[in-house]
Design an enzyme around this catalytic site. Sequence first.
Site, mmCIF file in Angstrom:
data_model
loop_
_atom_site.group_PDB
_atom_site.id
_atom_site.type_symbol
_atom_site.label_atom_id
_atom_site.label_comp_id
_atom_site.label_asym_id
_atom_site.label_seq_id
_atom_site.Cartn_x
_atom_site.Cartn_y
_atom_site.Cartn_z
ATOM 1 N NE ARG A 1 -2.426 1.813 3.388
ATOM 2 C CZ ARG A 1 -3.092 2.036 4.512
ATOM 3 N NH1 ARG A 1 -4.291 1.534 4.673
ATOM 4 N NH2 ARG A 1 -2.549 2.733 5.486
ATOM 5 N NE ARG B 1 -7.007 -0.524 -3.078
ATOM 6 C CZ ARG B 1 -7.100 -1.839 -2.893
ATOM 7 N NH1 ARG B 1 -8.146 -2.500 -3.346
ATOM 8 N NH2 ARG B 1 -6.155 -2.495 -2.249
ATOM 9 C CG LEU C 1 -6.016 7.388 -0.123
ATOM 10 C CD1 LEU C 1 -6.423 8.820 -0.464
ATOM 11 C CD2 LEU C 1 -5.099 6.824 -1.205
ATOM 12 C CG ASN D 1 -14.676 9.924 0.981
ATOM 13 O OD1 ASN D 1 -14.679 9.677 -0.231
ATOM 14 N ND2 ASN D 1 -15.278 9.133 1.858
ATOM 15 C CG HIS E 1 -19.746 7.724 3.787
ATOM 16 N ND1 HIS E 1 -19.185 6.561 3.320
ATOM 17 C CD2 HIS E 1 -20.718 7.368 4.668
ATOM 18 C CE1 HIS E 1 -19.779 5.530 3.909
ATOM 19 N NE2 HIS E 1 -20.703 5.989 4.728
ATOM 20 C CG ASP F 1 -9.649 10.168 10.327
ATOM 21 O OD1 ASP F 1 -10.054 9.194 9.652
ATOM 22 O OD2 ASP F 1 -10.125 10.459 11.441
ATOM 23 N N GLY G 1 -8.771 6.531 9.566
ATOM 24 C CA GLY G 1 -9.829 5.543 9.735
ATOM 25 C C GLY G 1 -10.687 5.435 8.480
ATOM 26 C CG ASP H 1 -16.251 6.235 5.253
ATOM 27 O OD1 ASP H 1 -15.655 6.916 4.414
ATOM 28 O OD2 ASP H 1 -16.762 5.132 5.003
HETATM 29 C C1 GRF Z 1 -21.012 7.611 -4.127
HETATM 30 O O1 GRF Z 1 -22.190 7.107 -3.593
HETATM 31 C C2 GRF Z 1 -20.133 8.190 -3.049
HETATM 32 O O2 GRF Z 1 -20.867 8.726 -2.011
HETATM 33 C C3 GRF Z 1 -19.354 6.989 -2.595
HETATM 34 O O3 GRF Z 1 -19.125 6.245 -3.754
HETATM 35 C C4 GRF Z 1 -20.134 6.515 -4.707
HETATM 36 C C5 GRF Z 1 -19.443 6.947 -5.958
HETATM 37 O O4 GRF Z 1 -20.344 7.128 -7.000
HETATM 38 N N1 GRF Z 1 -18.149 7.378 -1.904
HETATM 39 P P1 GRF Z 1 -19.857 7.860 -8.322
HETATM 40 O O5 GRF Z 1 -18.696 7.050 -8.878
HETATM 41 O O6 GRF Z 1 -19.465 9.250 -7.964
HETATM 42 O O7 GRF Z 1 -21.045 7.799 -9.240
#
Ligand code: GRF
Length: 217
Positions: A65, A91, A93, A107, A109, A141, A143, A145
């Site tokens: 990694r 992945r 990081l 990110n 989520h 960070d 972890g 999410d």
């Molecule tokens: C999204 O639901 C995002 O929240 C998550 O992965 C998905 C990616 O979808 N982290 P896309 O490739 O942007 O359509």
Amino acid sequence: MRVGVLASGTGTNLQALIDAQARGELGPARIVVVGVNVAACGALARAEKAGIPTFVRSHAAFASRGEFDEALIEALKEYAVDCLALAGFMRVLGPSVLGAFKQGVINMHPALLPAFPGVHAQRQAFAYGVKLAGCTVHFVDEGVDTGPIIAQTAVPRLDDDSEESLRARILAEEHRLYPAVVRALAEGRVARDGRQVRVTPLSAPPLPTSRLTSFEG
Ligand code: GRF
């Protein structure tokens, strides 16, 4: 602010950022490079179509990694990236990547963190029976999410929702929220103090009509 995006999948969040930039809604943020770890992914095609420089680094091609992370840093540094935005990048990081960009790594989520971290967040939320689902943009960070939350949008789960309809409604909000957060970062409207993150709104809310009326009257 020079933004690098990493993605692995369909790339609809990347597309939302590209479209926002085209409409002039990313403020001083500019997507300067898109990196993927899956050569056949939709995100790569979207970036190419938009004329954004791209690179492919397959995690499978690296022995560890750490080596994968170094390859990502090297590729991103070539474009002098200030902020790294993960958009469906599948992945984890390591610390070397997380510390490499002066405006951090963020990110998107698809859940209201800290509920339902990890993969299949929408499925988990649906199966749990939540009444409010949603999406979260957070600093990354070490972890999964767990980083400081920058912004969230709640999405009601309707009685007749299927997992798929809920997922689609969350995704539509992701596409609104991510560009808004990137813009706020670029405009210096995001202040971080440990886990506490404050985002200053774009502009002060207008005066309520009633006050204007009484002033004028
Ligand atoms: C999204 O639901 C995002 O929240 C998550 O992965 C998905 C990616 O979808 N982290 P896309 O490739 O942007 O359509």
